[in-house]
Write an enzyme that holds these catalytic residues in place. Sequence first.
Site, PDB file in Angstrom:
ATOM      1  N   SER A  58     -14.735 -16.289   9.763  1.00 45.81           N
ATOM      2  CA  SER A  58     -15.224 -17.629  10.051  1.00 45.81           C
ATOM      3  C   SER A  58     -14.131 -18.680  10.214  1.00 45.81           C
ATOM      4  O   SER A  58     -13.288 -18.555  11.075  1.00 45.81           O
ATOM      5  CB  SER A  58     -16.214 -18.027   8.968  1.00 45.81           C
ATOM      6  OG  SER A  58     -16.916 -19.158   9.368  1.00 45.81           O
ATOM      7  N   HIS A  59     -14.151 -19.691   9.335  1.00 42.14           N
ATOM      8  CA  HIS A  59     -13.212 -20.805   9.487  1.00 42.14           C
ATOM      9  C   HIS A  59     -11.829 -20.479   8.922  1.00 42.14           C
ATOM     10  O   HIS A  59     -10.915 -21.292   9.020  1.00 42.14           O
ATOM     11  CB  HIS A  59     -13.770 -22.033   8.771  1.00 42.14           C
ATOM     12  CG  HIS A  59     -13.970 -21.792   7.311  1.00 42.14           C
ATOM     13  ND1 HIS A  59     -14.998 -21.027   6.814  1.00 42.14           N
ATOM     14  CD2 HIS A  59     -13.244 -22.179   6.238  1.00 42.14           C
ATOM     15  CE1 HIS A  59     -14.898 -20.965   5.503  1.00 42.14           C
ATOM     16  NE2 HIS A  59     -13.856 -21.655   5.128  1.00 42.14           N
TER      17      HIS A  59
ATOM     18  N   LYS B 111     -19.377  -8.657   7.792  1.00 42.76           N
ATOM     19  CA  LYS B 111     -20.653  -8.915   7.122  1.00 42.76           C
ATOM     20  C   LYS B 111     -21.779  -8.187   7.833  1.00 42.76           C
ATOM     21  O   LYS B 111     -21.666  -7.848   9.014  1.00 42.76           O
ATOM     22  CB  LYS B 111     -20.929 -10.403   6.996  1.00 42.76           C
ATOM     23  CG  LYS B 111     -21.160 -11.127   8.297  1.00 42.76           C
ATOM     24  CD  LYS B 111     -21.578 -12.574   7.996  1.00 42.76           C
ATOM     25  CE  LYS B 111     -21.786 -13.346   9.274  1.00 42.76           C
ATOM     26  NZ  LYS B 111     -22.469 -14.616   9.060  1.00 42.76           N
TER      27      LYS B 111
ATOM     28  N   ASP C 139     -16.242 -23.682  14.712  1.00 41.99           N
ATOM     29  CA  ASP C 139     -15.270 -22.917  13.916  1.00 41.99           C
ATOM     30  C   ASP C 139     -15.017 -21.524  14.499  1.00 41.99           C
ATOM     31  O   ASP C 139     -15.477 -21.201  15.594  1.00 41.99           O
ATOM     32  CB  ASP C 139     -15.740 -22.813  12.462  1.00 41.99           C
ATOM     33  CG  ASP C 139     -16.935 -21.892  12.302  1.00 41.99           C
ATOM     34  OD1 ASP C 139     -17.710 -21.756  13.260  1.00 41.99           O
ATOM     35  OD2 ASP C 139     -17.083 -21.281  11.222  1.00 41.99           O
TER      36      ASP C 139
ATOM     37  N   ASP D 128     -16.130 -18.483  14.117  1.00 43.94           N
ATOM     38  CA  ASP D 128     -17.214 -17.618  14.584  1.00 43.94           C
ATOM     39  C   ASP D 128     -18.376 -18.401  15.196  1.00 43.94           C
ATOM     40  O   ASP D 128     -19.435 -17.836  15.465  1.00 43.94           O
ATOM     41  CB  ASP D 128     -17.716 -16.719  13.443  1.00 43.94           C
ATOM     42  CG  ASP D 128     -18.273 -17.513  12.282  1.00 43.94           C
ATOM     43  OD1 ASP D 128     -17.861 -18.678  12.092  1.00 43.94           O
ATOM     44  OD2 ASP D 128     -19.132 -16.980  11.549  1.00 43.94           O
TER      45      ASP D 128
ATOM     46  N   ASP E  55     -20.402 -20.853  14.096  1.00 45.96           N
ATOM     47  CA  ASP E  55     -21.622 -21.271  13.407  1.00 45.96           C
ATOM     48  C   ASP E  55     -21.517 -22.670  12.796  1.00 45.96           C
ATOM     49  O   ASP E  55     -22.514 -23.225  12.351  1.00 45.96           O
ATOM     50  CB  ASP E  55     -22.074 -20.233  12.363  1.00 45.96           C
ATOM     51  CG  ASP E  55     -21.019 -19.913  11.338  1.00 45.96           C
ATOM     52  OD1 ASP E  55     -19.928 -20.501  11.394  1.00 45.96           O
ATOM     53  OD2 ASP E  55     -21.276 -19.041  10.474  1.00 45.96           O
ATOM     54  N   ARG E  56     -20.316 -23.247  12.773  1.00 44.47           N
ATOM     55  CA  ARG E  56     -20.184 -24.611  12.227  1.00 44.47           C
ATOM     56  C   ARG E  56     -20.053 -25.629  13.345  1.00 44.47           C
ATOM     57  O   ARG E  56     -19.676 -25.287  14.460  1.00 44.47           O
ATOM     58  CB  ARG E  56     -18.927 -24.714  11.354  1.00 44.47           C
ATOM     59  CG  ARG E  56     -18.990 -23.852  10.129  1.00 44.47           C
ATOM     60  CD  ARG E  56     -17.841 -24.211   9.208  1.00 44.47           C
ATOM     61  NE  ARG E  56     -17.864 -23.338   8.040  1.00 44.47           N
ATOM     62  CZ  ARG E  56     -17.278 -23.627   6.892  1.00 44.47           C
ATOM     63  NH1 ARG E  56     -16.606 -24.755   6.755  1.00 44.47           N
ATOM     64  NH2 ARG E  56     -17.354 -22.793   5.882  1.00 44.47           N
TER      65      ARG E  56
ATOM     66  N   THR F 295     -25.576 -22.444  -2.090  1.00 44.69           N
ATOM     67  CA  THR F 295     -24.656 -22.426  -0.952  1.00 44.69           C
ATOM     68  C   THR F 295     -24.665 -21.058  -0.268  1.00 44.69           C
ATOM     69  O   THR F 295     -24.648 -20.032  -0.928  1.00 44.69           O
ATOM     70  CB  THR F 295     -23.234 -22.751  -1.465  1.00 44.69           C
ATOM     71  OG1 THR F 295     -23.237 -24.096  -1.935  1.00 44.69           O
ATOM     72  CG2 THR F 295     -22.201 -22.593  -0.369  1.00 44.69           C
TER      73      THR F 295
ATOM     74  N   GLU G 117     -26.074 -27.360   5.739  1.00 44.24           N
ATOM     75  CA  GLU G 117     -25.135 -27.360   4.628  1.00 44.24           C
ATOM     76  C   GLU G 117     -24.088 -28.443   4.844  1.00 44.24           C
ATOM     77  O   GLU G 117     -23.698 -28.730   5.986  1.00 44.24           O
ATOM     78  CB  GLU G 117     -24.429 -26.011   4.520  1.00 44.24           C
ATOM     79  CG  GLU G 117     -25.339 -24.865   4.139  1.00 44.24           C
ATOM     80  CD  GLU G 117     -24.519 -23.643   3.726  1.00 44.24           C
ATOM     81  OE1 GLU G 117     -24.319 -23.452   2.518  1.00 44.24           O
ATOM     82  OE2 GLU G 117     -24.075 -22.909   4.621  1.00 44.24           O
TER      83      GLU G 117
ATOM     84  N   SER H  46     -21.123 -28.199   4.519  1.00 40.48           N
ATOM     85  CA  SER H  46     -19.894 -27.604   5.044  1.00 40.48           C
ATOM     86  C   SER H  46     -19.905 -27.507   6.567  1.00 40.48           C
ATOM     87  O   SER H  46     -19.215 -26.675   7.133  1.00 40.48           O
ATOM     88  CB  SER H  46     -19.700 -26.233   4.435  1.00 40.48           C
ATOM     89  OG  SER H  46     -20.859 -25.430   4.663  1.00 40.48           O
TER      90      SER H  46
ATOM     91  N   LYS I  76     -26.478 -20.379  10.874  1.00 45.99           N
ATOM     92  CA  LYS I  76     -26.176 -21.711  11.345  1.00 45.99           C
ATOM     93  C   LYS I  76     -25.576 -21.577  12.743  1.00 45.99           C
ATOM     94  O   LYS I  76     -25.099 -20.511  13.113  1.00 45.99           O
ATOM     95  CB  LYS I  76     -25.242 -22.442  10.379  1.00 45.99           C
ATOM     96  CG  LYS I  76     -23.973 -21.709   9.987  1.00 45.99           C
ATOM     97  CD  LYS I  76     -23.320 -22.451   8.829  1.00 45.99           C
ATOM     98  CE  LYS I  76     -21.910 -21.951   8.532  1.00 45.99           C
ATOM     99  NZ  LYS I  76     -21.895 -20.930   7.462  1.00 45.99           N
TER     100      LYS I  76
ATOM    101  N   ARG J 224     -14.314 -26.649  -5.412  1.00 48.21           N
ATOM    102  CA  ARG J 224     -14.914 -27.660  -4.545  1.00 48.21           C
ATOM    103  C   ARG J 224     -15.625 -28.685  -5.439  1.00 48.21           C
ATOM    104  O   ARG J 224     -16.409 -28.305  -6.316  1.00 48.21           O
ATOM    105  CB  ARG J 224     -15.933 -27.043  -3.599  1.00 48.21           C
ATOM    106  CG  ARG J 224     -15.368 -25.950  -2.698  1.00 48.21           C
ATOM    107  CD  ARG J 224     -16.231 -25.786  -1.450  1.00 48.21           C
ATOM    108  NE  ARG J 224     -15.977 -24.553  -0.734  1.00 48.21           N
ATOM    109  CZ  ARG J 224     -14.909 -24.318   0.040  1.00 48.21           C
ATOM    110  NH1 ARG J 224     -13.972 -25.240   0.167  1.00 48.21           N
ATOM    111  NH2 ARG J 224     -14.759 -23.167   0.675  1.00 48.21           N
TER     112      ARG J 224
HETATM  113  C1  VG1 Z   1     -18.297 -21.988   2.458  1.00 54.74           C
HETATM  114  C2  VG1 Z   1     -19.244 -23.161   2.528  1.00 54.74           C
HETATM  115  C3  VG1 Z   1     -20.679 -22.682   2.665  1.00 54.74           C
HETATM  116  C4  VG1 Z   1     -20.788 -21.747   3.881  1.00 54.74           C
HETATM  117  C5  VG1 Z   1     -19.767 -20.631   3.759  1.00 54.74           C
HETATM  118  C6  VG1 Z   1     -19.742 -19.742   4.979  1.00 54.74           C
HETATM  119  O1  VG1 Z   1     -18.575 -21.221   1.307  1.00 54.74           O
HETATM  120  O2  VG1 Z   1     -19.118 -23.974   1.401  1.00 54.74           O
HETATM  121  O3  VG1 Z   1     -21.524 -23.776   2.782  1.00 54.74           O
HETATM  122  O4  VG1 Z   1     -22.070 -21.194   3.962  1.00 54.74           O
HETATM  123  O5  VG1 Z   1     -18.468 -21.171   3.606  1.00 54.74           O
HETATM  124  O6  VG1 Z   1     -19.501 -20.478   6.134  1.00 54.74           O
HETATM  125  P1  VG1 Z   1     -17.716 -21.347  -0.046  1.00 54.74           P
HETATM  126  O7  VG1 Z   1     -18.276 -20.310  -0.956  1.00 54.74           O
HETATM  127  O8  VG1 Z   1     -16.286 -21.123   0.325  1.00 54.74           O
HETATM  128  O9  VG1 Z   1     -17.920 -22.740  -0.528  1.00 54.74           O
HETATM  129  V1  VG1 Z   1     -18.588 -19.791   7.361  1.00 54.74           V
HETATM  130  O10 VG1 Z   1     -18.691 -20.790   8.726  1.00 54.74           O
HETATM  131  O11 VG1 Z   1     -17.158 -19.605   6.619  1.00 54.74           O
HETATM  132  O12 VG1 Z   1     -19.379 -18.344   7.656  1.00 54.74           O
HETATM  133 CO    CO Z   2     -18.341 -19.869  10.406  1.00 54.77          CO
END
Ligand code: VG1
Ligand code: CO
Length: 542
Positions: A112-113, A125, A276, A278, A280-281, A343, A362, A364, A375, A495
């Site tokens: 992801s990010h 996943k 981001d 992948d 989804d953000r 979360t 979310e 985030s 998302k 966080r």
């Molecule tokens: C973070 C965010 C959460 C989100 C998750 C996956 O998780 O806070 O809201 O669902 O990333 O997003 P954490 O456990 O690091 O707070 V993504 O776009 O990284 O799949």
């Molecule tokens: Co993502």
Amino acid sequence: MIRTVATKPYLDQKPGTSGLRKKVPVFQQEHYAENFIQAIFDALDGFKGKTLVIGGDGRFYNREVTQKAIAMAAANGFGKVMVGQGGILSTPAASHVIRKYKTFGGIILSASHNPGGPHEDFGIKYNAGNGGPAPEKLTEAIFAKTKMISSFKIADIGTVDLDTVGTVEAGGMTVEVVDPVADYAELMESLFDFDALRALFKSGFRMRFDAMHAVTGPYAKEILENRLGAPNGTARNFVPLPDFGGHHPDPNLVHAKHLYDEMMGPDAPDFGAASDGDGDRNLIIGKGIFVTPSDSVAMLAANAHLAPGYKAGLKGIARSMPTSGAADRVAEKLGIGIYETPTGWKFFGNLLDAGMATICGEESAGTGSNHVREKDGLWAVLLWLNILAARGESAKQIVTEHWAAYGRNYYSRHDYEEIETDRANALVDELRAKLASLPGTSVRGMKIASADDFAYHDPVDGSIARNQGIRVLFEGGSRVVFRLSGTGTSGATLRVYIERYEPDKSRHDLDTQEALADLIAAADDIAGIRSHTGRVKPSVIT
Ligand code: VG1
Ligand code: CO
């Protein structure tokens, strides 16, 4: 052709908030990826002859693991694999393909990010047949399998050509390489008023979409420029790169600061957005105004009926616990349900499947709806555009009018990244131990109304998820929330989420950090952040 290969368990394959994420060299250890993929298959039942979707965000190691997953799917008895061309599928597009073709499920390769490259992050996943992330029960079963695995199955099928769209046979299984964008673009066209959006761009509306060299580049080019007629150059950094150009593909005010600066500048376009790794953000910045993700969920929900896909209205809204209460006020006004989940997107799946929620979000920077079970970054951008077109107003007008009508939830998240795990755990343990004694006491003149460790009771399947974040609620509705990240790959990330509600319209244009200053100081008083972490300030403020 099918080999059973002996292997030894790795004991660190526990999926986090969204799948298993580790540094690439960890994934490159002998059989590390194979073990986890086999554990997924071992935890599932009834997929013989069925179809598996495979795709990823194009980061370093994506192609290698895609080949492994195909060869293992063949050996384990899947009848067919649908794989995105080049091994690419954004997370929401993968969710859609899983649903549209009624497949058994899918494997998404992404961190992801998180940054990518030979020394950065990789992830795997599993998403189930509803298109959504594996629920906790399944991720726990997968983890259990990783701890007792002794062999995996793989077919000797050589390297499958991932670059040519079409169907081939491999190891007694069908491999269909699909255009990663086509089905998704068609879905977007069914939800939004593309004619109105074309007219918007034709009228001279200027937009900047930053794909951050991640997976949404091809999607944004096709949808915004080819289908909606936005000028060439609307999508920036649109070629997905294995290392995202050396940047964090995290659309926030730190890693997309260049976009923020442009949007605040004198010659800003009308609308700015980013997504981001992948896809989804989403990051939304109107000309001269940043929209916090929590506000964005609320504003999208309040206006969604203006888009054709949501004209019948919403069934309910769901938000993760740390996400601000702005959406709650919209749900109240609309007279629909509001749900507060832990979360991670996996907790929204049941509410969406049961038809209890239509829009989820979310803090985030994740927003989505019942159109998929993830998302969806571009979806949020297109819904914003549809609302702008329908209302004929600027993002800034929409935001300020929303605050005037509902009040403003000042909101910020402070991240303390890569702190030592022991120190982070000590902070959380100490905080947990004093929760019961906090209510009734005052910090910086603010009285604590309640304090707890959030537990979620799923209203659909009755499951309970405990220890999902520590919340301290003050009288008057302000709060601070503390939790440890479940997506990082080195050390721990603390966080701290800070929120204050301001009903008074004359106080809606304060600087966020100043508006929250007392609460930020109170968070440190309560949790001893500085003394525990040794840090004087957060590494990232969003
Ligand atoms: C973070 C965010 C959460 C989100 C998750 C996956 O998780 O806070 O809201 O669902 O990333 O997003 P954490 O456990 O690091 O707070 V993504 O776009 O990284 O799949
Ligand atoms: Co993502």
